[in-house]
Scaffold this motif. Structure first.
Motif, PDB file in Angstrom:
ATOM      1  N   PHE A 247       0.748  -1.258   0.073  1.00 15.68           N
ATOM      2  CA  PHE A 247      -0.117   0.081   0.022  1.00 15.68           C
ATOM      3  C   PHE A 247       0.921   1.229   0.005  1.00 15.68           C
ATOM      4  CE2 PHE A 247      -3.845  -2.140   1.995  1.00 15.68           C
ATOM      5  CZ  PHE A 247      -4.220  -2.962   0.679  1.00 15.68           C
ATOM      6  N   ASP A 248       1.976   1.234   0.471  1.00 12.42           N
ATOM      7  CA  ASP A 248       3.009   2.344   0.632  1.00 12.42           C
ATOM      8  C   ASP A 248       3.250   2.466  -0.722  1.00 12.42           C
ATOM      9  OD1 ASP A 248       2.702   2.638   3.636  1.00 12.42           O
ATOM     10  OD2 ASP A 248       4.590   1.652   3.962  1.00 12.42           O
ATOM     11  N   THR A 249       3.751   1.477  -1.531  1.00 12.78           N
ATOM     12  CA  THR A 249       4.332   1.580  -2.643  1.00 12.78           C
ATOM     13  C   THR A 249       3.425   2.048  -3.728  1.00 12.78           C
ATOM     14  OG1 THR A 249       5.738  -0.346  -2.316  1.00 12.78           O
ATOM     15  CG2 THR A 249       5.273   0.245  -4.745  1.00 12.78           C
ATOM     16  N   LEU A 250       2.039   1.647  -3.547  1.00  8.34           N
ATOM     17  CA  LEU A 250       0.977   2.327  -4.385  1.00  8.34           C
ATOM     18  C   LEU A 250       0.753   3.654  -4.061  1.00  8.34           C
ATOM     19  CD1 LEU A 250      -1.769   2.077  -5.970  1.00  8.34           C
ATOM     20  CD2 LEU A 250      -3.062   1.286  -3.980  1.00  8.34           C
ATOM     21  N   HIS A 251       0.826   4.247  -3.150  1.00 10.58           N
ATOM     22  CA  HIS A 251       0.779   5.716  -2.645  1.00 10.58           C
ATOM     23  C   HIS A 251       1.853   6.335  -3.220  1.00 10.58           C
ATOM     24  CE1 HIS A 251      -0.780   8.919  -0.456  1.00 10.58           C
ATOM     25  NE2 HIS A 251       0.552   9.003  -0.052  1.00 10.58           N
TER      26      HIS A 251
ATOM     27  N   GLN B  47      -0.401   0.244 -10.795  1.00  8.59           N
ATOM     28  CA  GLN B  47      -0.971   0.465  -9.690  1.00  8.59           C
ATOM     29  C   GLN B  47      -2.161  -0.577  -9.322  1.00  8.59           C
ATOM     30  OE1 GLN B  47      -2.434   4.453 -10.273  1.00  8.59           O
ATOM     31  NE2 GLN B  47      -0.651   5.496 -10.321  1.00  8.59           N
ATOM     32  N   THR B  48      -2.688  -1.154 -10.349  1.00  4.33           N
ATOM     33  CA  THR B  48      -3.900  -2.169 -10.071  1.00  4.33           C
ATOM     34  C   THR B  48      -2.984  -3.283  -9.530  1.00  4.33           C
ATOM     35  OG1 THR B  48      -5.247  -0.981 -11.529  1.00  4.33           O
ATOM     36  CG2 THR B  48      -5.776  -3.300 -10.908  1.00  4.33           C
ATOM     37  N   ASP B  49      -1.755  -3.729 -10.244  1.00  9.02           N
ATOM     38  CA  ASP B  49      -1.191  -4.697  -9.647  1.00  9.02           C
ATOM     39  C   ASP B  49      -0.742  -5.013  -8.318  1.00  9.02           C
ATOM     40  OD1 ASP B  49      -1.189  -6.322 -12.116  1.00  9.02           O
ATOM     41  OD2 ASP B  49       0.595  -5.582 -12.680  1.00  9.02           O
ATOM     42  N   GLN B  50      -0.679  -3.458  -7.825  1.00 11.32           N
ATOM     43  CA  GLN B  50       0.034  -3.402  -6.428  1.00 11.32           C
ATOM     44  C   GLN B  50      -1.402  -3.973  -5.484  1.00 11.32           C
ATOM     45  OE1 GLN B  50       2.718  -2.414  -4.999  1.00 11.32           O
ATOM     46  NE2 GLN B  50       3.584  -2.834  -7.078  1.00 11.32           N
ATOM     47  N   LEU B  51      -2.714  -3.694  -5.952  1.00  6.02           N
ATOM     48  CA  LEU B  51      -3.797  -4.073  -5.372  1.00  6.02           C
ATOM     49  C   LEU B  51      -4.035  -5.671  -5.263  1.00  6.02           C
ATOM     50  CD1 LEU B  51      -6.268  -1.409  -6.399  1.00  6.02           C
ATOM     51  CD2 LEU B  51      -5.022  -1.346  -4.185  1.00  6.02           C
TER      52      LEU B  51
END
Length: 248
Positions: free
Chosen positions: A47-51, A71-75
């Motif tokens: 979640f930090d990386t996505l941010h 970004q969606t791949d981080q989810l």
């Protein structure tokens, strides 16, 4: 040129803190707690990386639009990591805590005896069961076999979690069926990602589009799953402490 979205309006996904380790946590539960903390930290890192990715995107374009592929791949990764953490925590909990619980918790012992009776009623007993019966310490060998039967595959849904709860002797008043059923969306998302690569129509021709993943939904699903594992660990710790004979 699209207006740049203010970075102050970029929402950061945050999990609910786990809080402290269960008070007086027995040795049989500490390993599972460490796995849970590791899973929580890993998902927090995603979640930090996505941010960071969204902040960078906000500097270059309008970040209020659709999430990028990365970004969606981080989810997606957050769901997979949460699922792996759930599996690792509860399997470790079964392996470490069941020997104590089977010998000191009537509900857990009842589930163990039911397993043994099932093996006795099979027309042709398995090699493992025959070896356990003639072992110098058959009860412990049968307990090992019972644990293997519960931890041999990944946890695929709420019914698997019910089996774990019952095996650990945790009463339904502490973890209800309805509570576990609420994890249905999480398991559905996990299975779509793990088994279908999140493709919208994996059997179709000429398409490789993926399902959209909403940030708030993924955060809630991961949070609910990890907090439910925390509940398993907390209640299992209580059952283990009660199963142990009182110190003289």
């Amino acid at each position: 040129m699209s207006p740049v979205a203010p970075t102050s309006k970029i929402t950061k996904l945050e999990l609910t803190p786990l809080g402290p380790q269960p008070r007086g946590c027995p040795a049989e539960v500490k390993g599972s707690w460490k796995y849970l903390v590791g899973a929580h930290d890993s998902v927090t890192g995603l979640f930090d990386t996505l941010h960071v990715l969204r902040l960078k995107s906000a500097e270059e374009s309008d970040a209020r639009g659709r999430l990028s592929h990365d970004q969606t791949d981080q989810l997606r990764a957050a769901i997979v990591f949460t699922s792996a953490g759930l599996d690792a925590c509860l399997r470790r909990l079964l392996r470490d805590a069941l020997p104590t619980l089977v010998n000191g918790n009537s509900a857990a012992e009842g589930k163990f005896k039911h397993f043994v009776n099932e093996q006795l009623n099979i027309d042709k007993a398995s090699r493992a069961f025959r070896a356990a019966v003639i072992d110098p310490d058959p009860r412990n060998r049968l307990i090992d076999m019972y644990i293997d039967s519960l931890t041999g595959s990944s946890l695929q849904g709420h019914k698997d979690l019910q089996k774990v709860r019952d095996a650990l002797g945790i009463p339904m008043s502490d973890i209800s069926d309805s509570t576990l059923e609420k994890l249905g969306p999480f398991f559905s998302a996990r299975n779509e990602i793990a088994h279908e690569l999140d493709l919208v129509n994996p059997t179709g021709r000429g398409t490789s589009s993926r399902r959209d993943r909403k940030m708030s939904a993924v955060k809630d699903q991961c949070d609910e799953a990890l907090q439910q594992v925390r509940s398993f660990v907390t209640h299992a710790a209580r059952q283990v402490k009660s199963a142990k004979p009182a110190a003289p």
